[in-house]
Design a protein around this motif. Structure first.
Motif, mmCIF file in Angstrom:
data_model
loop_
_atom_site.group_PDB
_atom_site.id
_atom_site.type_symbol
_atom_site.label_atom_id
_atom_site.label_comp_id
_atom_site.label_asym_id
_atom_site.label_seq_id
_atom_site.Cartn_x
_atom_site.Cartn_y
_atom_site.Cartn_z
ATOM 1 N N SER A 190 0.807 -1.221 0.000
ATOM 2 C CA SER A 190 0.000 0.000 0.000
ATOM 3 C C SER A 190 0.843 1.276 0.000
ATOM 4 O O SER A 190 0.297 2.371 -0.019
ATOM 5 C CB SER A 190 -0.936 -0.001 1.211
ATOM 6 O OG SER A 190 -0.175 0.026 2.400
ATOM 7 N N MET A 191 2.149 1.150 0.008
ATOM 8 C CA MET A 191 3.008 2.332 0.092
ATOM 9 C C MET A 191 3.156 2.998 -1.282
ATOM 10 O O MET A 191 3.406 2.329 -2.277
ATOM 11 C CB MET A 191 4.383 1.955 0.631
ATOM 12 C CG MET A 191 5.248 3.172 0.891
ATOM 13 S SD MET A 191 6.788 2.754 1.679
ATOM 14 C CE MET A 191 6.240 2.460 3.323
ATOM 15 N N THR A 192 2.984 4.307 -1.308
ATOM 16 C CA THR A 192 3.181 5.084 -2.535
ATOM 17 C C THR A 192 3.952 6.357 -2.206
ATOM 18 O O THR A 192 3.980 6.797 -1.057
ATOM 19 C CB THR A 192 1.830 5.499 -3.174
ATOM 20 O OG1 THR A 192 1.100 6.275 -2.236
ATOM 21 C CG2 THR A 192 1.022 4.296 -3.614
ATOM 22 N N MET A 193 4.537 6.917 -3.228
ATOM 23 C CA MET A 193 5.251 8.181 -3.083
ATOM 24 C C MET A 193 4.215 9.288 -2.943
ATOM 25 O O MET A 193 3.303 9.410 -3.760
ATOM 26 C CB MET A 193 6.146 8.416 -4.310
ATOM 27 C CG MET A 193 7.068 9.578 -4.195
ATOM 28 S SD MET A 193 8.201 9.557 -5.615
ATOM 29 C CE MET A 193 9.039 11.085 -5.377
ATOM 30 N N GLN A 194 4.325 10.087 -1.895
ATOM 31 C CA GLN A 194 3.370 11.152 -1.628
ATOM 32 C C GLN A 194 3.670 12.378 -2.485
ATOM 33 O O GLN A 194 4.813 12.605 -2.881
ATOM 34 C CB GLN A 194 3.426 11.536 -0.144
ATOM 35 C CG GLN A 194 3.201 10.379 0.812
ATOM 36 C CD GLN A 194 1.838 9.741 0.654
ATOM 37 O OE1 GLN A 194 0.832 10.447 0.609
ATOM 38 N NE2 GLN A 194 1.799 8.422 0.554
ATOM 39 N N GLU A 195 2.652 13.167 -2.727
ATOM 40 C CA GLU A 195 2.838 14.390 -3.507
ATOM 41 C C GLU A 195 3.811 15.306 -2.769
ATOM 42 O O GLU A 195 3.690 15.521 -1.556
ATOM 43 C CB GLU A 195 1.495 15.104 -3.690
ATOM 44 C CG GLU A 195 1.585 16.267 -4.661
ATOM 45 C CD GLU A 195 0.214 16.859 -4.952
ATOM 46 O OE1 GLU A 195 0.170 18.078 -5.173
ATOM 47 O OE2 GLU A 195 -0.771 16.109 -4.956
ATOM 48 N N GLU B 19 6.847 14.619 -2.070
ATOM 49 C CA GLU B 19 7.886 13.817 -1.415
ATOM 50 C C GLU B 19 9.038 13.595 -2.397
ATOM 51 O O GLU B 19 8.830 13.347 -3.584
ATOM 52 C CB GLU B 19 7.299 12.467 -0.985
ATOM 53 C CG GLU B 19 8.256 11.596 -0.205
ATOM 54 C CD GLU B 19 7.601 10.302 0.284
ATOM 55 O OE1 GLU B 19 8.073 9.790 1.319
ATOM 56 O OE2 GLU B 19 6.647 9.805 -0.347
ATOM 57 N N THR C 118 13.402 10.416 0.018
ATOM 58 C CA THR C 118 12.552 10.190 1.183
ATOM 59 C C THR C 118 11.662 8.965 0.972
ATOM 60 O O THR C 118 11.539 8.111 1.850
ATOM 61 C CB THR C 118 11.685 11.434 1.478
ATOM 62 O OG1 THR C 118 12.542 12.555 1.650
ATOM 63 C CG2 THR C 118 10.860 11.246 2.736
ATOM 64 N N TYR C 119 11.043 8.878 -0.209
ATOM 65 C CA TYR C 119 10.191 7.725 -0.516
ATOM 66 C C TYR C 119 11.006 6.433 -0.494
ATOM 67 O O TYR C 119 10.612 5.444 0.112
ATOM 68 C CB TYR C 119 9.528 7.899 -1.888
ATOM 69 C CG TYR C 119 8.879 6.635 -2.421
ATOM 70 C CD1 TYR C 119 7.767 6.091 -1.783
ATOM 71 C CD2 TYR C 119 9.376 5.992 -3.555
ATOM 72 C CE1 TYR C 119 7.169 4.929 -2.267
ATOM 73 C CE2 TYR C 119 8.788 4.839 -4.034
ATOM 74 C CZ TYR C 119 7.677 4.312 -3.387
ATOM 75 O OH TYR C 119 7.096 3.162 -3.860
ATOM 76 N N GLY D 143 4.625 2.268 -6.817
ATOM 77 C CA GLY D 143 4.428 3.352 -5.859
ATOM 78 C C GLY D 143 4.926 4.701 -6.352
ATOM 79 O O GLY D 143 4.583 5.737 -5.788
ATOM 80 N N ARG E 20 11.961 5.451 3.084
ATOM 81 C CA ARG E 20 10.783 4.961 3.790
ATOM 82 C C ARG E 20 10.404 3.557 3.308
ATOM 83 O O ARG E 20 10.127 2.656 4.101
ATOM 84 C CB ARG E 20 9.638 5.947 3.523
ATOM 85 C CG ARG E 20 8.512 5.938 4.486
ATOM 86 C CD ARG E 20 7.597 7.171 4.307
ATOM 87 N NE ARG E 20 7.214 7.495 2.953
ATOM 88 C CZ ARG E 20 6.122 7.013 2.345
ATOM 89 N NH1 ARG E 20 5.329 6.180 2.977
ATOM 90 N NH2 ARG E 20 5.813 7.391 1.118
ATOM 91 N N TYR E 21 10.440 3.359 1.997
ATOM 92 C CA TYR E 21 10.065 2.078 1.403
ATOM 93 C C TYR E 21 11.020 0.967 1.829
ATOM 94 O O TYR E 21 10.599 -0.079 2.301
ATOM 95 C CB TYR E 21 10.056 2.198 -0.130
ATOM 96 C CG TYR E 21 9.529 0.962 -0.798
ATOM 97 C CD1 TYR E 21 8.178 0.847 -1.074
ATOM 98 C CD2 TYR E 21 10.365 -0.099 -1.137
ATOM 99 C CE1 TYR E 21 7.669 -0.293 -1.676
ATOM 100 C CE2 TYR E 21 9.869 -1.240 -1.722
ATOM 101 C CZ TYR E 21 8.520 -1.328 -1.994
ATOM 102 O OH TYR E 21 8.023 -2.464 -2.570
#
Length: 143
Positions: free
Chosen positions: A85-90, A92, A96-97, A123, A100-101
């Motif tokens: 469910s992990m995606t790169m946030q707007e 970000e 960082t992505y 993601g 985190r991943y």
């Protein structure tokens, strides 16, 4: 030097670390039981001192009692669904992505390299250059 267990961190990691340090003495149950308190902080030492005399005969019993008392401090590993469910946030950054991943990936029990590569790519935003690159040249493993 022992890492001092304070009752807040993962207890199984603490026991594993203690066992690794004491590996050459691991067959000496008495020594293991006598040295273990040296790795305990004040709060946990109060628990240890409250154990009934003669209630522990083996190191395994001591670690079982320790686990029972501080079970709420056990770290629960992430499951694969967390990674899916992990995606790169707007807004970000890729760094960082990625950090985190892969940090979460390292916390998951099991071998999911093939799934990890695919979900990392999915993601990323569709227009991201790295996603385009990974799509053009399929990656076969995490390395």
């Amino acid at each position: 030097m022992f890492t001092i267990y304070n009752g807040r961190t993962d207890l199984m990691e603490h026991v594993s670390y203690f066992n690794q340090i004491m590996v050459i003495h691991s067959k000496n149950e008495t020594l293991m039981c006598k040295v273990f308190p040296s790795s305990l902080g004040l709060v946990v030492m109060r628990w240890f001192n409250g154990l009934e005399e003669g209630s522990i005969a083996f190191f395994k019993e001591l670690t079982r009692a320790f686990d029972s008392r501080f079970v709420t401090c056990s770290r629960v590993p992430w499951n694969l669904n967390s990674l899916l469910s992990m995606t790169m946030q707007e807004g970000e950054t890729l760094k960082t992505y990625s950090n985190r991943y892969w940090e979460m990936f390292n916390e998951i029990d099991g071998n999911f390299d093939d799934v990890a590569v695919r979900t990392f790519k999915v993601g990323l935003p569709a227009k991201h250059s790295l996603r385009k690159s990974l799509t053009g040249k399929p990656v076969k493993n995490v390395c």
